[in-house]
Design a protein around this motif. Structure first.
Motif, PDB file in Angstrom:
ATOM      1  N   UNK A  40      44.025  35.536  49.498  1.00 27.18           N
ATOM      2  CA  UNK A  40      44.439  36.888  48.749  1.00 27.18           C
ATOM      3  C   UNK A  40      43.038  37.636  48.559  1.00 27.18           C
ATOM      4  N   UNK A  41      42.124  36.961  47.996  1.00 27.03           N
ATOM      5  CA  UNK A  41      40.814  37.883  47.614  1.00 27.03           C
ATOM      6  C   UNK A  41      40.355  38.460  49.137  1.00 27.03           C
TER       7      UNK A  41
ATOM      8  N   UNK B 288      36.934  36.901  44.132  1.00 26.22           N
ATOM      9  CA  UNK B 288      37.937  35.721  44.234  1.00 26.22           C
ATOM     10  C   UNK B 288      39.200  36.204  43.605  1.00 26.22           C
ATOM     11  N   UNK B 289      40.265  35.149  43.608  1.00 27.89           N
ATOM     12  CA  UNK B 289      41.420  35.335  43.258  1.00 27.89           C
ATOM     13  C   UNK B 289      42.064  34.086  42.578  1.00 27.89           C
TER      14      UNK B 289
ATOM     15  N   UNK C 166      38.863  48.619  42.736  1.00 26.00           N
ATOM     16  CA  UNK C 166      39.605  48.460  41.483  1.00 26.00           C
ATOM     17  C   UNK C 166      38.840  46.962  40.747  1.00 26.00           C
ATOM     18  N   UNK C 167      38.871  46.915  39.474  1.00 24.25           N
ATOM     19  CA  UNK C 167      38.008  45.921  38.837  1.00 24.25           C
ATOM     20  C   UNK C 167      38.834  44.744  39.096  1.00 24.25           C
TER      21      UNK C 167
ATOM     22  N   UNK D 201      39.932  39.483  41.125  1.00 25.66           N
ATOM     23  CA  UNK D 201      38.751  40.256  40.501  1.00 25.66           C
ATOM     24  C   UNK D 201      37.589  40.599  41.606  1.00 25.66           C
ATOM     25  N   UNK D 202      36.815  41.744  41.231  1.00 20.54           N
ATOM     26  CA  UNK D 202      35.628  42.019  41.732  1.00 20.54           C
ATOM     27  C   UNK D 202      34.518  40.871  41.727  1.00 20.54           C
ATOM     28  N   UNK D 203      34.455  40.236  40.489  1.00 18.34           N
ATOM     29  CA  UNK D 203      33.417  39.301  40.128  1.00 18.34           C
ATOM     30  C   UNK D 203      34.004  38.117  39.677  1.00 18.34           C
ATOM     31  N   UNK D 204      33.351  37.013  40.247  1.00 20.53           N
ATOM     32  CA  UNK D 204      33.660  35.495  39.967  1.00 20.53           C
ATOM     33  C   UNK D 204      33.890  35.212  38.751  1.00 20.53           C
TER      34      UNK D 204
END
Length: 397
Positions: A87-88, A95-96, A227-228, A247-250
């Protein structure tokens, strides 16, 4: 034992009394019962794809049938980690996180990230889980006019004028189910950067089924990875229940994992979704999306040729203006008479009918559906049209 036999007999009687819709007209019947299904959301027809069915059967033999439980209790088959990475990568995010449903994905974000003092600026057309969760998470909820980035700017400017500290979450959908409209995602991204806000995009309606590569409007608007937060569901295009947060950040997904003891997807669900990603990302997926869009465009054209007003952008749900009140109620009844199954969930609220198109529908089914909608609306209009005015009688001089 006698009670069990009576119960089984009752169930059988009820089943026998259900009127089943046939896929074709029954010869000799006057009733126009064609059984047209424009209510299902298996838009790419993957629920019966041979490779996906085989993947489900193989996983069943390997892992058996498991009840849904918390992720930590389910045991790691490796499939969940593989799917989250898939997904990510598909969305170009860091990360997802998997969730049991799309609604659970919305709950995970709102409960995990939004504090009571924070602000949520949300598209006014968004209903259901996202809106309800935002209302429960904070009293600082500010709707902006549907698809109106300039009105969103006014909301953000007003918030920052009085609160420079707390967070702001801007919430939109890449494709609105109410009118098939899509926002200017790049404009919303620029606003979030200007006012220090976080952009959340719900891609439940278009991921996998729109765009040449299946990335929906995130891909069409060159917004992959920008997108964030991205949330969505697998039920529309991926042949399984389930949802996700990307998400853009883990650090964001790590925070959500700690705060949300989400239920795990079963190994069968995980295997089905992974195989669906393989099909969607291959040439076959592109061919299915092309057939789907051809059916969408043909249906929109056929409806317009019959004098109906079609809303929004071409997408898997074709929205038709019907009207409100008694006309809408009578129209819905006549659709049932014609044997046409459609999504009537928002008809009373929006005055619009939604027809869910799939890649597997034939040209004849598309034309027949348009004819049924036009005929049902004509009947409803005739039944609720105002009576002709009688000429006023003038008093004799």
């Amino acid at each position: 034992m006698r009670h069990r036999e009576q119960t089984d007999a009752t169930i059988q009687q009820r089943a026998d009394s259900v009127r089943r819709l046939s896929s074709a007209p029954v010869s000799g019947e006057d009733h126009a019962l064609h059984g047209l299904d424009f209510a299902s959301q298996d838009c790419l027809g993957l629920s019966t794809h041979p490779q996906i069915v085989a993947a489900a059967a193989d996983t069943l033999r390997r892992f058996g049938v498991r009840s849904v439980c918390a992720g930590a209790e389910a045991g790691d088959t490796g499939l969940a980690v593989t799917l989250e990475r898939r997904i990510a990568d598909f969305l170009q995010m860091e990360e997802a996180l998997l969730c049991p449903t799309g609604r659970a994905a919305a709950q995970a974000v709102i409960r995990g990230l939004v504090r009571p003092a924070d602000h949520v600026v949300i598209d006014a057309a968004i209903r259901g889980g996202l809106r309800e969760d935002a209302e429960a998470g904070t009293n600082n909820l500010q709707p902006f006019r549907h698809l109106d980035a300039e009105h969103c700017r006014e909301r953000l400017r007003a918030i920052r004028a009085r609160d420079a500290e707390n967070g702001i979450l801007v919430v939109t959908e890449s494709l609105s189910p109410l009118d098939s409209g899509t926002p200017d995602l790049a404009a919303l991204r620029a606003l979030c950067d200007e006012y220090g806000a976080t952009l959340l995009v719900d891609v439940s309606q278009d991921l996998g089924c729109l765009g040449e590569d299946g990335r929906g409007h995130l891909g069409l608007q060159d917004m992959l990875g920008r997108a964030d937060l991205v949330i969505g569901t697998f039920s529309k295009s991926f042949a399984s229940n389930g949802g996700f947060v990307a998400a853009r950040t883990r650090a964001v997904t790590a925070c959500l994992r700690v705060g949300e003891a989400a239920q795990a997807l079963s190994p069968i669900q995980l295997a089905v979704i992974l195989k669906a990603f393989t099909v969607i990302d291959a040439a076959e997926g592109c061919q299915r999306r092309a057939r789907l869009m051809r059916n969408v465009l043909n249906l929109r054209t056929a409806l317009r040729e019959r004098g109906l007003s079609v809303c929004g952008e071409p997408c898997t749900s074709v929205c038709v203006e019907i009207g409100f009140g008694e006309r809408a109620r009578r129209f819905a009844g006549h659709l049932s008479d014609f044997g046409l199954l459609v999504d009537l969930g928002t008809l009373e609220e929006t005055g619009r009918l939604r027809l869910h198109v799939t890649a597997g529908q034939s040209d004849a089914e598309i034309m027949r559906a348009a004819s049924c909608v036009a005929a049902a609306l004509d009947r409803a209009r005739a039944e609720v049209s105002p009576p002709a005015r009688r000429p006023r009688l003038r008093a004799a001089a």
